[in-house]
Write an enzyme that holds these catalytic residues in place. Structure first.
Site, PDB file in Angstrom:
ATOM      1  N   ASP A   1      -6.970  11.127  -3.849  1.00 10.17           N
ATOM      2  CA  ASP A   1      -6.923  11.625  -5.220  1.00 10.17           C
ATOM      3  C   ASP A   1      -5.566  11.276  -5.832  1.00 10.17           C
ATOM      4  OD1 ASP A   1      -6.193  15.212  -5.126  1.00 10.17           O
ATOM      5  OD2 ASP A   1      -5.409  13.609  -3.890  1.00 10.17           O
TER       6      ASP A   1
ATOM      7  N   PHE B   1      -2.543   4.761  -5.021  1.00  9.86           N
ATOM      8  CA  PHE B   1      -1.279   4.456  -4.344  1.00  9.86           C
ATOM      9  C   PHE B   1      -0.165   4.006  -5.292  1.00  9.86           C
ATOM     10  CE2 PHE B   1      -4.380   3.973  -0.882  1.00  9.86           C
ATOM     11  CZ  PHE B   1      -3.816   4.803   0.071  1.00  9.86           C
TER      12      PHE B   1
ATOM     13  N   HIS C   1      -4.079   6.126   7.813  1.00  3.77           N
ATOM     14  CA  HIS C   1      -3.463   6.223   6.496  1.00  3.77           C
ATOM     15  C   HIS C   1      -1.986   5.814   6.579  1.00  3.77           C
ATOM     16  CE1 HIS C   1      -2.097   8.064   2.712  1.00  3.77           C
ATOM     17  NE2 HIS C   1      -3.365   8.029   2.348  1.00  3.77           N
TER      18      HIS C   1
ATOM     19  N   TYR D   1      -1.795  11.150  -7.433  1.00  4.87           N
ATOM     20  CA  TYR D   1      -0.547  11.879  -7.207  1.00  4.87           C
ATOM     21  C   TYR D   1      -0.504  13.084  -8.146  1.00  4.87           C
ATOM     22  CZ  TYR D   1       1.108   7.612  -4.817  1.00  4.87           C
ATOM     23  OH  TYR D   1       1.262   6.542  -3.972  1.00  4.87           O
TER      24      TYR D   1
END
Length: 223
Positions: A66, A79, A188, A68
């Protein structure tokens, strides 16, 4: 919610916009705003991933969780952060792997728009979030919408690279036809997990090798 979305996506996703769940998303966001909640990214950037990467040019799909949730960070690309915002830790690790894989120097900013413009769909599973509350909009219907996006890309295109980083993204594998696309999986890039396989995954060079093998222009990963 008036959806200002690039024309090729509007056509591919037209059925989604008329479904009840999409109306519920719009209703929820309006109620949040009316109650004084701060929502990220700003309204005009909610569909930035689609407007930056038309369906017709998609080559790579990079799935995030989701947006920031800090001030000024989210701009609708997974990202990525806008110019002038320090790259968050996961993005710093992405840049470290990029340097190890392709020798690309660590950028001074975290804006990945140049990837998006070349065909890297920077897709978060949730397209909005409440300020300072990660995953706060994870259950309002966005997953149904973005699952449809992933499925449509899989069904309607060929030779797409899907980058699934972390368990959350890997759970989307069921939506993808692995016989006609390349699925690359690892942990991740978060500092909590990057040492367990993200570093050394070489997903950037592997993506380009696959694209070239299939007659597709590779991505210039320089920022």
């Amino acid at each position: 919610m008036e959806v200002k979305i690039e024309q090729s996506w509007k056509e591919v996703l037209k059925d989604e916009f008329s479904k009840p769940y999409f109306s519920q998303i719009a209703k929820f966001l309006k109620e949040e705003k009316n109650s004084g909640k701060t929502i990220y990214p700003p309204g005009p950037l909610i569909f930035n991933a689609f407007n930056s990467t038309p369906f017709s040019i998609v080559k790579v799909v990079l799935i995030g969780q989701d947006p920031y949730h800090g001030p000024g960070q989210a701009h609708g690309l997974s990202f990525s952060v806008p110019p002038g915002i320090p790259p968050p830790p996961s993005l710093v690790n992405i840049f470290k792997e990029l340097k190890a894989d392709l020798g690309i120097g660590i950028p001074t900013h975290g804006n990945l728009s140049c990837w998006a413009e070349q065909g890297v769909l920077l897709l978060n599973a949730s397209l909005t979030v409440r300020a300072n509350e990660p995953m706060s909009h994870a259950k309002i219907g966005w997953a149904e919408f973005t699952n449809s996006v992933i499925h449509q890309v899989s069904e309607l295109k060929e030779h797409i690279v899907f980058l699934l980083w972390g368990k959350f993204a890997q759970d989307k594998q069921a939506l993808i036809n692995g016989r006609k696309h390349l699925i690359l999986k690892t942990v991740h890039p978060s500092p909590l997990s990057a040492e367990r396989g993200f570093f050394g995954c070489r997903h950037f060079s592997k993506s380009n090798d696959y694209l070239v093998q299939n007659g597709v222009q590779p991505i210039d990963w320089r920022i």
